[in-house]
Design a protein around this motif. Structure first.
Motif, mmCIF file in Angstrom:
data_model
loop_
_atom_site.group_PDB
_atom_site.id
_atom_site.type_symbol
_atom_site.label_atom_id
_atom_site.label_comp_id
_atom_site.label_asym_id
_atom_site.label_seq_id
_atom_site.Cartn_x
_atom_site.Cartn_y
_atom_site.Cartn_z
ATOM 1 N N VAL A 29 -7.145 4.202 3.258
ATOM 2 C CA VAL A 29 -7.249 5.610 3.659
ATOM 3 C C VAL A 29 -5.864 6.255 3.635
ATOM 4 C CG1 VAL A 29 -7.702 7.121 5.644
ATOM 5 C CG2 VAL A 29 -9.350 5.335 5.033
ATOM 6 N N VAL A 30 -4.863 5.515 4.132
ATOM 7 C CA VAL A 30 -3.485 6.039 4.094
ATOM 8 C C VAL A 30 -3.080 6.270 2.644
ATOM 9 C CG1 VAL A 30 -1.066 5.558 4.656
ATOM 10 C CG2 VAL A 30 -2.886 4.873 6.248
ATOM 11 N N ASN A 31 -3.431 5.347 1.782
ATOM 12 C CA ASN A 31 -3.064 5.454 0.370
ATOM 13 C C ASN A 31 -3.715 6.686 -0.264
ATOM 14 O OD1 ASN A 31 -1.951 4.761 -2.090
ATOM 15 N ND2 ASN A 31 -3.556 3.276 -2.587
ATOM 16 N N ALA A 32 -4.995 6.890 0.054
ATOM 17 C CA ALA A 32 -5.726 8.033 -0.532
ATOM 18 C C ALA A 32 -5.120 9.361 -0.092
ATOM 19 C CB ALA A 32 -7.195 7.973 -0.118
ATOM 20 N N LEU A 33 -4.568 9.386 1.132
ATOM 21 C CA LEU A 33 -4.059 10.648 1.691
ATOM 22 C C LEU A 33 -2.549 10.799 1.509
ATOM 23 C CD1 LEU A 33 -6.226 10.740 4.950
ATOM 24 C CD2 LEU A 33 -6.630 11.908 2.758
ATOM 25 N N SER A 34 -1.946 9.905 0.714
ATOM 26 C CA SER A 34 -0.501 9.970 0.463
ATOM 27 C C SER A 34 -0.243 10.359 -0.983
ATOM 28 C CB SER A 34 0.151 8.605 0.748
ATOM 29 O OG SER A 34 0.041 8.276 2.121
ATOM 30 N N SER A 35 0.801 11.188 -1.187
ATOM 31 C CA SER A 35 1.143 11.549 -2.569
ATOM 32 C C SER A 35 1.747 10.331 -3.273
ATOM 33 C CB SER A 35 2.129 12.722 -2.564
ATOM 34 O OG SER A 35 3.214 12.450 -1.701
ATOM 35 N N LEU B 127 -6.321 -4.612 -3.999
ATOM 36 C CA LEU B 127 -7.629 -4.318 -3.385
ATOM 37 C C LEU B 127 -7.446 -3.732 -1.981
ATOM 38 C CD1 LEU B 127 -9.600 -7.511 -4.501
ATOM 39 C CD2 LEU B 127 -9.720 -5.203 -5.482
ATOM 40 N N ALA B 128 -6.510 -4.307 -1.197
ATOM 41 C CA ALA B 128 -6.300 -3.828 0.181
ATOM 42 C C ALA B 128 -5.920 -2.351 0.194
ATOM 43 C CB ALA B 128 -5.220 -4.664 0.861
ATOM 44 N N LEU B 129 -5.182 -1.919 -0.813
ATOM 45 C CA LEU B 129 -4.703 -0.535 -0.808
ATOM 46 C C LEU B 129 -5.621 0.446 -1.514
ATOM 47 C CD1 LEU B 129 -1.913 -2.107 -0.108
ATOM 48 C CD2 LEU B 129 -0.953 0.106 -0.638
ATOM 49 N N THR B 130 -6.615 -0.079 -2.263
ATOM 50 C CA THR B 130 -7.444 0.854 -3.033
ATOM 51 C C THR B 130 -8.925 0.792 -2.706
ATOM 52 O OG1 THR B 130 -7.637 -0.784 -4.801
ATOM 53 C CG2 THR B 130 -5.872 0.867 -5.018
ATOM 54 N N VAL B 131 -9.404 -0.312 -2.129
ATOM 55 C CA VAL B 131 -10.837 -0.410 -1.842
ATOM 56 C C VAL B 131 -11.099 0.104 -0.436
ATOM 57 C CG1 VAL B 131 -12.807 -1.960 -1.551
ATOM 58 C CG2 VAL B 131 -11.185 -2.334 -3.421
ATOM 59 N N LEU C 71 -12.196 4.867 -7.367
ATOM 60 C CA LEU C 71 -11.815 6.281 -7.502
ATOM 61 C C LEU C 71 -12.728 7.152 -6.649
ATOM 62 C CD1 LEU C 71 -11.004 6.471 -11.318
ATOM 63 C CD2 LEU C 71 -9.408 6.484 -9.393
ATOM 64 N N GLU C 72 -14.027 6.835 -6.616
ATOM 65 C CA GLU C 72 -14.963 7.651 -5.812
ATOM 66 C C GLU C 72 -14.651 7.497 -4.336
ATOM 67 O OE1 GLU C 72 -18.809 7.843 -8.861
ATOM 68 O OE2 GLU C 72 -18.739 6.335 -7.265
ATOM 69 N N GLY C 73 -14.279 6.285 -3.946
ATOM 70 C CA GLY C 73 -13.946 6.037 -2.534
ATOM 71 C C GLY C 73 -12.738 6.848 -2.121
ATOM 72 N N LEU C 74 -11.696 6.794 -2.918
ATOM 73 C CA LEU C 74 -10.465 7.523 -2.567
ATOM 74 C C LEU C 74 -10.737 9.034 -2.575
ATOM 75 C CD1 LEU C 74 -7.912 5.521 -4.773
ATOM 76 C CD2 LEU C 74 -8.399 5.224 -2.345
ATOM 77 N N GLU C 75 -11.549 9.478 -3.535
ATOM 78 C CA GLU C 75 -11.876 10.907 -3.623
ATOM 79 C C GLU C 75 -12.635 11.347 -2.371
ATOM 80 O OE1 GLU C 75 -10.674 12.869 -5.743
ATOM 81 O OE2 GLU C 75 -11.698 14.598 -4.825
#
Ligand SMILES: Cc1cc(C)cc(-c2cc(NC(=O)[C@H]3COCCO3)[nH]n2)c1
Length: 227
Positions: free
Chosen positions: A127-133, A98-102, A19-23
């Motif tokens: 990164v794409v995942n974090a920046l996508s709704s 893991l590939a999509l969240t780490v 969560l901290e990484g995506l944030e």
């Protein structure tokens, strides 16, 4: 739960780290994709397509289809081996999750180092995942179609086994994403930008077929619709 106490602690700690990484990515997107303008928006496509091209470089994929969806989403599909859907020993989550969240070290524009294309799967997809709704990941491998969806980078649930593959159905990975409108100044893709960059990639990867489709209504159709 059945997991040991340390297992839970490790699991919770890694969940918090995710969560901290995506944030961190959402707080400073420019560090990871350069800008949140048109260039950054299209960079999301290159990050995803790079992964499929890596699979082609590894000799396991010869066709990639990039589609601009009518609702502004982007779908990238390849016929490679499929991102692994099993859970590695000592891991709590499937490799796909893991590939999509780490967040992997070495983002393109920050986080130390530089992105090495060719052979590094999934350096940028989180990164794409974090920046996508919203993101939908679908993998065909191990005899089944698997699916996992994400909202603002967070899994909506676990990895689902959707159905067995039909006889002769090929393996592959499909990732569909909708760039977050509250991060990007524009979420409208430029078809010419996509096709010219994809053409370059195709020239650099002989033997790889890359198809680009635009399912959005043509501008004049939209005008008619408005009347
Ligand atoms: C469209 C898309 C998007 C993303 C994030 C990865 C991929 C992808 C990743 C792979 N392959 C892998 O990850 C490798 C990794 O190890 C064995 C299976 O193949 N193929 N395609 C494709």
């Amino acid at each position: 739960s059945s997991r040991s106490a340390t297992g839970d602690a490790a699991y919770d700690a890694s969940a918090i780290q995710v969560l901290e990484g995506l944030e961190a990515v959402r707080k400073r997107p420019g560090m990871y994709i350069g800008s949140t303008g048109e260039r950054g928006l299209h960079h999301l496509i290159w990050e995803i397509v790079d992964n499929a091209v890596d699979e082609a470089l590894a000799g396991h994929c010869d066709r990639i289809v990039v589609t601009v969806l009518a609702d502004g989403g982007i779908r990238v599909e390849d016929n490679g081996r499929g991102i692994p859907t099993d859970t590695a020993p000592g891991q709590e989550l499937p490799a796909l999750t893991l590939a999509l969240t780490v967040l992997h070290a070495g983002g393109k524009f920050g986080g130390g180092g530089y992105k090495v294309s060719g052979g590094l799967h999934g350096v940028g997809v989180s990164v794409v995942n974090a920046l996508s709704s919203h993101v939908v990941a679908e993998v065909k491998n191990r005899g089944h179609l698997w699916r996992q969806t994400f909202t603002v980078g967070v899994p909506d649930g676990g990895l689902e086994q959707v159905r067995p593959l039909e006889p002769g159905e090929r393996t592959g990975t499909t990732v569909t994403f909708w760039a977050s409108p509250d991060i990007f100044e524009t979420t409208h893709y430029n078809f010419e930008t996509i096709t010219s960059r994809i053409r370059e990639m195709a020239f650099l990867n002989k033997g790889l077929e890359i198809v680009v489709r635009d399912e959005r209504p043509a501008a004049d159709e939209v005008a008619d619709a408005v009347e």
